[in-house]
Structures are given as C-alpha cells and as structure tokens.
Design a protein around this motif. Structure first.
Motif, short mmCIF file in Angstrom:
data_model
loop_
_atom_site.label_atom_id
_atom_site.label_comp_id
_atom_site.label_asym_id
_atom_site.label_seq_id
_atom_site.Cartn_x
_atom_site.Cartn_y
_atom_site.Cartn_z
N PHE A 124 61.22 38.05 57.43
CA PHE A 124 60.38 37.53 57.66
C PHE A 124 60.10 37.59 55.70
O PHE A 124 58.69 36.93 55.01
N ILE A 125 60.11 38.98 55.39
CA ILE A 125 59.20 39.53 54.33
C ILE A 125 60.71 39.76 53.06
O ILE A 125 59.81 39.92 52.51
N GLN A 126 61.58 39.86 53.27
CA GLN A 126 62.83 39.74 52.62
C GLN A 126 61.69 39.31 50.82
O GLN A 126 62.41 39.83 49.84
N ASN A 127 61.09 38.15 51.26
CA ASN A 127 61.17 37.21 49.52
C ASN A 127 59.50 37.48 49.53
O ASN A 127 59.50 36.47 48.17
N GLU A 128 58.64 38.25 49.81
CA GLU A 128 57.48 38.72 49.81
C GLU A 128 57.73 39.07 48.44
O GLU A 128 58.16 39.55 47.95
N HIS A 129 55.91 39.31 47.80
CA HIS A 129 56.25 40.36 46.55
C HIS A 129 56.48 41.58 47.29
O HIS A 129 56.53 42.10 48.59
N LEU A 135 53.45 47.33 51.75
CA LEU A 135 52.56 47.86 52.61
C LEU A 135 52.93 47.29 54.06
O LEU A 135 53.24 48.59 55.00
N VAL A 136 54.13 46.98 54.39
CA VAL A 136 54.49 46.54 56.24
C VAL A 136 55.30 47.11 56.38
O VAL A 136 55.01 47.90 56.99
N LEU A 137 55.98 47.44 55.41
CA LEU A 137 56.53 49.30 55.68
C LEU A 137 56.01 50.37 55.49
O LEU A 137 56.42 51.36 56.59
N GLU A 159 61.93 49.08 43.71
CA GLU A 159 60.34 49.12 42.89
C GLU A 159 59.48 49.39 44.25
O GLU A 159 58.29 49.52 43.80
N VAL A 160 59.98 48.46 45.25
CA VAL A 160 59.03 48.65 47.21
C VAL A 160 59.20 50.25 47.18
O VAL A 160 58.25 50.11 47.48
N ALA A 161 60.21 51.22 46.68
CA ALA A 161 60.17 52.40 47.03
C ALA A 161 58.79 52.88 46.78
O ALA A 161 58.13 53.91 46.53
N LYS A 162 59.16 53.01 45.28
CA LYS A 162 57.73 53.05 43.91
C LYS A 162 56.15 52.56 45.06
O LYS A 162 55.35 53.34 44.57
N ARG A 163 56.56 50.97 45.12
CA ARG A 163 54.86 50.78 45.02
C ARG A 163 54.41 51.35 47.01
O ARG A 163 53.60 52.33 46.54
#
Length: 337
Positions: A124-129, A135-137, A159-163
């Motif tokens: 569901f979230i892999q193509n999200e920003h 936020l979800v993780l 990128e996700v890890a940094k955020r």
C-alpha cells in the motif's frame, strides 16, 4: 490524623505502593525503571516512617483501578474504557481515572497497522512519498518497519531512513489524513496533541532489524548525504551491553584488541551478564587478575567509564567492518552456519 491519599504526591503514592508490595516485587519493578527514577523512589521510601492502614488501602485500590483502566484502554480504546468505568465506578470516579491516565497514556496512531502483515502495508505505501513512508514506519513495531524498509527499492531506502531519523513532531491533522488513507476496516483514533515519532532511536531500532546488505546500503548512502547523521546512527547501533550477544570467538577477538585498562573501566558499571560472558572467554588466571585489578581500582568517574566503553565499541565496529567478527542482526546474510 492520617493524610488522605489525594493529598500525597504521585511519588509518595508510588513509594507507599512499593512498601506495601514488599521487597521482592518492588525489586522486580525497579528493573523496569530508569536510574534517576530509582534514586527518587528510594529517597521517598527512606522518608516514609509509618504507613497508615487506611492510607495504604486507598493507594492500593487506586493503583488497582488505574491498572484495570489501562488494560481496558489498551483493549478497546478510550471511549470503551470510559463506558466500562462509568458503569463500575460512576461517572465522577471514572472521569478522574481517565483524565489521570490520558495525561501520560496516549493511544498511538496506526494501531491497526501494527496488527497487520508487513507485506500488506508494503503493497500500500511503497509508491507513496518518502516522507509518508517514513511517518508510517515510525509508528510500526521495529521488526515490521525493518521488513518493509528492506523490501523498498535501494534508492529509496536511505531517503526513508534519513527522514525517520530527522523526523520531528507531526501534527494530528497530518497523521489523521495518512491514517484515513491507510486504514480500511478500523476507525482512526488519534490523540489531539502533537505526537513524537521517528528520531535517531527509531531508525536505529529499524536498522538493527534489517539484513546486513540493506544496512550497508543505507549507511553508505547516508554517509554521502549526511555524514554526521550516519556517524550518530552507527554509534547507537551497537552499544557496549550488546557484547553479550556476540559469539565466543568474536568476544575473544575483541578482548585481544582492547586495552586492559579500558575493559576494566568498562566492566565497572556493566551488567552481570556482560561481566560473565567476558570472564568466561578469558583464561581463569586472566579473569582472576582482572577481578583483582578492578577491586583495587576503586571508585571511577562515570565519564571515564563511558569513554572506555565507546573506545571498545569503536574497536568492535572496526573488527566487524574488516570481517573479523560477526554481529548478528535480522535478515538471512548474518546466519552463522
């Protein structure tokens, strides 16, 4: 005349509760508290001269009511808990307990997602920003988040890890919007305060659960994008107490490279488990010598101990990077065969 339970501070009530529970149960409670909390409660207990019977009964009853209320909240939410407590205790008493609990007990967003399969969430979230994914993780269990992060394309992982690592407070409106999109069956329950998620500790917990290849990819990318952040994350990914998780061969290798004085300092305030595993991997003569020298060392500054532990952790990280020891993590490439 005895003081009423309502006239006591929370700390005084906690002290009387622990006295009432007895030393064995209180000792188990202390294991779950921070050092400063233990010090404060110990001081409070020492100041209690006599506990009035009625006062003790009121505090035990209050504790029981709050414990039951917390359990009901965790099972059915605030609204359900309020309904149950009102029927059992009356509206005034029920609201008093709910208000005290909700001051420090928050129903975390994405509760439904923590019960879901990581694969479903990923789809569901892999193509999200990346910010939405982060936020979800941040609100998932570390093991869930690790599985999802490992499954993302490599170019998105860092990128996700940094955020996640740099995430600050997020407004309830934004959380609610993301929840409404993600949630299919359960109605979103969002607290009305700003909630804290993400941060260094969050991404460390996630990275500790991913496979070694994913971890390397993310940290290598972060070292280019934000070297200071990458270094801070690496510092926290293995702490001194984690030595107890190393295999015997790795511990023996670490002992050979570490200065004896550093190891003696580090063990001064370490857990019994760490001491036992270190001494078990020394010869009896060396272990006996270490114990004697630690006794002769006398009191030491906490700062010196922490610096010694940091130097040892740095050596462990260096040995792992050189492939000379193995730090077991999640994923398949760290399985020892």
């Amino acid at each position: 005349m005895a003081r009423g339970a309502k006239e006591l501070s929370g700390r005084q009530k906690a002290a009387i509760l622990l006295i009432s529970l007895g030393p064995e149960i209180s000792a188990q409670v202390f294991k779950h508290l921070r050092e400063d909390e233990i010090e404060q409660l110990t001081l409070e207990i020492a100041n209690v001269r006599k506990v009035d019977g009625d006062e003790k009964d009121k505090i035990l009853a209050e504790f029981h009511q709050i414990a039951v209320a917390k359990e009901v909240i965790s099972q059915g939410g605030i609204t359900y808990a309020k309904e149950i407590l009102q029927k059992a205790l009356g509206e005034t008493k029920a609201m008093d307990i709910i208000n005290r609990l909700t001051a420090n007990l928050q129903v975390r967003p994405f509760d439904f997602a923590r019960k879901a399969d990581p694969g479903q969430i990923l789809n569901f979230i892999q193509n999200e920003h990346p910010q939405t994914i982060a936020l979800v993780l941040s609100y998932l269990e570390p093991q869930q988040a690790a599985m999802i992060l490992s499954s993302l394309p490599q170019e998105r992982q860092a990128e996700v890890a940094k955020r996640i690592a740099t995430m600050d407070s997020t407004s309830p409106e934004v959380i609610a919007q993301v929840e409404q999109v993600l949630e299919q069956k359960l109605s979103a329950t969002v607290t009305q305060d700003y909630t804290q998620a993400g941060g260094i500790e969050a991404i460390v917990a996630v990275l500790n659960g991913v496979d070694r290849g994913t971890e390397r990819t993310i940290l290598d990318s972060l070292e280019i994008q934000d070297p200071e952040l990458a270094e801070e994350i690496k510092k926290r990914m293995f702490v001194f107490e984690d030595i107890a998780t190393l295999d015997n061969r790795s511990i023996q290798r670490v002992i050979r490279d570490v200065e004896n004085t550093d190891l003696q300092l580090a063990l001064k305030v370490s857990s019994e488990e760490v001491r036992e595993v270190i001494f078990r991997n020394m010869s009896k003569r060396m272990a006996d010598t270490f114990k004697e020298e630690m006794e002769f060392m006398g009191p030491v500054r906490l700062r010196d101990v922490e610096e010694a532990q940091s130097r040892i952790v740095a050596i462990i990280r260096r040995l792992e990077e050189a492939g000379e020891i193995i730090i077991a993590r999640g994923g398949g490439d760290d399985i020892i065969v």
